[in-house]
Write a protein that holds these residues in place. Sequence first.
Motif, PDB file in Angstrom:
ATOM      1  N   VAL A 194      -5.837   5.212   9.588  1.00  0.00           N
ATOM      2  CA  VAL A 194      -4.424   5.496   9.305  1.00  0.00           C
ATOM      3  C   VAL A 194      -3.563   4.326   9.770  1.00  0.00           C
ATOM      4  O   VAL A 194      -2.640   3.900   9.068  1.00  0.00           O
ATOM      5  CB  VAL A 194      -3.987   6.814   9.986  1.00  0.00           C
ATOM      6  CG1 VAL A 194      -2.506   7.051   9.803  1.00  0.00           C
ATOM      7  CG2 VAL A 194      -4.792   7.982   9.451  1.00  0.00           C
ATOM      8  N   VAL A 205      -2.907   9.703   1.444  1.00  0.00           N
ATOM      9  CA  VAL A 205      -3.011  10.727   2.477  1.00  0.00           C
ATOM     10  C   VAL A 205      -3.818  11.930   1.988  1.00  0.00           C
ATOM     11  O   VAL A 205      -4.680  12.438   2.704  1.00  0.00           O
ATOM     12  CB  VAL A 205      -1.611  11.159   2.952  1.00  0.00           C
ATOM     13  CG1 VAL A 205      -1.665  12.415   3.787  1.00  0.00           C
ATOM     14  CG2 VAL A 205      -0.969  10.041   3.747  1.00  0.00           C
ATOM     15  N   TYR A 206      -3.567  12.379   0.772  1.00  0.00           N
ATOM     16  CA  TYR A 206      -4.210  13.617   0.321  1.00  0.00           C
ATOM     17  C   TYR A 206      -5.402  13.393  -0.603  1.00  0.00           C
ATOM     18  O   TYR A 206      -6.462  13.970  -0.387  1.00  0.00           O
ATOM     19  CB  TYR A 206      -3.177  14.525  -0.344  1.00  0.00           C
ATOM     20  CG  TYR A 206      -2.203  15.055   0.661  1.00  0.00           C
ATOM     21  CD1 TYR A 206      -2.577  16.033   1.574  1.00  0.00           C
ATOM     22  CD2 TYR A 206      -0.925  14.547   0.759  1.00  0.00           C
ATOM     23  CE1 TYR A 206      -1.696  16.493   2.533  1.00  0.00           C
ATOM     24  CE2 TYR A 206      -0.025  15.013   1.709  1.00  0.00           C
ATOM     25  CZ  TYR A 206      -0.429  15.981   2.587  1.00  0.00           C
ATOM     26  OH  TYR A 206       0.445  16.427   3.534  1.00  0.00           O
ATOM     27  N   ARG A 257      -5.546  11.772   5.644  1.00  0.00           N
ATOM     28  CA  ARG A 257      -5.006  12.730   6.624  1.00  0.00           C
ATOM     29  C   ARG A 257      -6.097  13.242   7.566  1.00  0.00           C
ATOM     30  O   ARG A 257      -5.833  13.546   8.726  1.00  0.00           O
ATOM     31  CB  ARG A 257      -4.364  13.894   5.882  1.00  0.00           C
ATOM     32  CG  ARG A 257      -3.796  14.932   6.797  1.00  0.00           C
ATOM     33  CD  ARG A 257      -3.123  16.017   6.019  1.00  0.00           C
ATOM     34  NE  ARG A 257      -2.617  17.020   6.931  1.00  0.00           N
ATOM     35  CZ  ARG A 257      -2.171  18.186   6.566  1.00  0.00           C
ATOM     36  NH1 ARG A 257      -2.137  18.506   5.299  1.00  0.00           N
ATOM     37  NH2 ARG A 257      -1.735  19.043   7.444  1.00  0.00           N
TER      38      ARG A 257
END
Length: 134
Positions: free
Chosen positions: A93, A80-81, A86
Amino acid sequence: MSHTEHAPHPHQADAEYVPLHADHDHGMGHVMPIPVLLGTFCALISLTIVTVWSSQFDLGKADLWVAMAIATVKAILVAVYFMHLRYDKTINVLIFTFSLLFVGLFVWITVLDRSEYQGSIQEYQQQNPPAAAP
């Protein structure tokens, strides 16, 4: 149409077309704020400490599930990061999420199946003891 004109991008029908090499781009992608990166790093370190700490306890059959849960949370944080999921398109996703679900399903089925053959394995080991080392 001359060579200096560019066709607009389909998603920029009403906006002015800006080529990829525009001055404001500087060739950089999405830049993450330092506090977000440091927070993610601290969370990953904390989860690593929790993993080491939890390995000191005998949780029985829950050992594998606790370790897999912690590893899954860490993998999600990295994706995600650090991999900028994100800020990516929703389809990416969804692909990542369903991939994790399928991997979890396959691991679950494998773990369920391992107890199926334990009786046969123990019977074989009793009938064929390992040879002594020379």
